[in-house]
Design an enzyme around this catalytic site. Structure first.
Site, short mmCIF file in Angstrom:
data_model
loop_
_atom_site.label_atom_id
_atom_site.label_comp_id
_atom_site.label_asym_id
_atom_site.label_seq_id
_atom_site.Cartn_x
_atom_site.Cartn_y
_atom_site.Cartn_z
N ASP A 1 -16.39 11.60 -17.66
CA ASP A 1 -16.65 12.95 -17.71
C ASP A 1 -16.32 13.73 -19.04
O ASP A 1 -15.64 13.06 -20.11
CB ASP A 1 -15.66 14.02 -16.79
CG ASP A 1 -14.26 13.34 -16.86
OD1 ASP A 1 -13.83 12.40 -17.46
OD2 ASP A 1 -13.60 14.25 -16.77
N GLU B 1 -10.95 13.10 -16.11
CA GLU B 1 -9.98 13.32 -17.12
C GLU B 1 -9.69 14.77 -17.55
O GLU B 1 -8.69 15.35 -17.81
CB GLU B 1 -10.03 12.39 -18.15
CG GLU B 1 -8.81 12.00 -19.10
CD GLU B 1 -8.53 13.10 -20.01
OE1 GLU B 1 -7.41 12.98 -20.64
OE2 GLU B 1 -9.44 13.69 -20.56
ZN LIG Z 1 -10.75 12.14 -23.45
#
Ligand SMILES: [Zn+2]
Length: 376
Positions: free
Chosen positions: A69, A134
């Site tokens: 991501d 994340e």
């Molecule tokens: Zn990162």
């Protein structure tokens, strides 16, 4: 250079606008590459988050961890090239995620392909833990995968997290820990009244000031050889009676504490509540721990990684624990030694995020050298 396998892969990943927590097919590309060199792939998808746990071989486990991501591109017109076009100019690749961290993912995959080609019967186990959560709330990502792995009695001995740890040249800094983070939402209660009659009210702002002064001047600890001292920052204060001649009965504030492993969460909470009591403040407080600190003592992993950086890039790495939190906080729970080693962090989360193609290749060679040292 455009045709280098590492550049092709990095561009392919960057061209997918996988704004956190969406993956949009990045992990399928990675899974296919790994499957074709003999990895077993497990998809662990939760809500909108995609995760992969992939492994090859048996024995002590070296895990490469990362995320597909990215943060949003920001104002697109400020970009020199469209953020998801993965344009190369003068051997620099532009695009959201070039550094954080699709470039590092490409470096890991290429390193694994070369390593497996040269060492098809490697002694220990190589694995990948990749998430798409994340950059957002980090609940359904690495945290959930680690809980799943712990419940299956899986083990990770060593972990390289590909977060951008470098500042000027690849490997100048590697991170062997991070501070913890705790946030407090505090409400202070007083009694509202007319400003002209101080005996009849209890001003919530006046009550809070001595407390705040005490709080921000407190030395929680002095850190240690690896961690800076614990620090507090007030991030929000609000109090308003909606009138110029009325004192407010309530004040709300938010503060965040970045703490070293020298102190624990209970000690922090206890201290804050002790001074609230000392200043006779009526209050309510909500605490949120967004990350516990983790630390890898200098040992096999730090030695291997610094040696690999020295071997490939001819520089001496420095160990650091600075910066915000990372998924290392979750991976440490499985008992792994963790080191963060990745690209140069100068343009992360900014417009015109960019990576030198040469750096991709250097990082990949360092990753491969670490595999050589820990897997055969
Ligand atoms: Zn990162």
């Amino acid at each position: 250079m455009k045709n280098f396998p590492i550049v092709k892969l990095a561009r392919k990943l960057i061209s997918i606008p996988s704004i956190s927590p969406l993956d949009l097919g990045c992990q399928e590309i990675i899974a296919n590459r790994l499957r074709s060199i003999g990895f077993t792939i497990k998809h662990i998808n939760i809500n909108n988050t995609s995760n992969i746990w992939a492994f090859r071989g048996k024995g002590k486990t070296l895990t490469f961890a990362g995320h597909t991501d990215v943060v949003p591109a920001g104002k697109k017109k400020l970009w020199k090239f469209p953020p998801f076009d993965a344009v190369i100019e003068k051997n620099i690749l532009f695009g959201r995620g070039a550094i954080d961290m699709k470039g590092a993912l490409a470096a890991m995959i290429i390193a694994a392909e070369k390593f497996v080609y040269l060492n098809p019967n490697h002694k220990n186990r190589i694995s990948f833990l990749i998430t798409s959560d994340e950059e957002s709330n980090a609940i359904d990502g690495t945290k959930a995968v680690i809980e799943n792995l712990i419940s299956q009695k899986e083990k990770i001995d060593y972990c390289i997290l590909g977060e951008p740890s470098s500042t000027k040249v690849i490997g100048d800094f590697i991170k062997n820990g991070r501070r913890g983070s705790i946030t407090a939402h505090l409400k202070v209660f007083g009694i509202q009244g007319h400003v002209a009659y101080p005996k009849s009210f209890d001003n919530s702002i006046h009550k809070t000031i001595p407390f705040l002064f005490r709080l921000i001047n407190h030395e929680f600890d002095t850190g240690n050889n690896f961690f800076p001292s614990t620090s507090i920052q007030i991030v929000k204060i609000r109090s308003d009676s909606n009138s110029e001649n009325v004192v407010p009965d309530e004040l709300s504030m938010v503060f965040n504490i970045r703490f070293s492993p020298v102190i624990n969460v209970n000690e922090i909470k206890h201290f804050v509540e002790k001074i609230l009591f000392k200043y006779r403040i009526k209050y309510s407080i909500k605490w949120k721990v967004s990350g516990y600190p983790f630390f890898t003592s200098p040992g096999v992993l730090t030695k291997t990684v610094t040696e690999a950086v020295q071997f490939v890039n001819k520089i001496k790495s420095r160990l650091s624990t600075s910066g915000g939190t990372s998924d290392g906080r979750f991976i440490s729970l499985i008992g792994a030694e963790i080191v963060e080693l990745g690209l140069i962090n100068k343009t992360i989360h900014q417009v015109n995020e960019q990576v030198k193609i040469e750096d991709l290749s250097i990082l990949s060679q360092i990753y491969q050298r670490i595999m050589d040292k820990l897997l055969i």
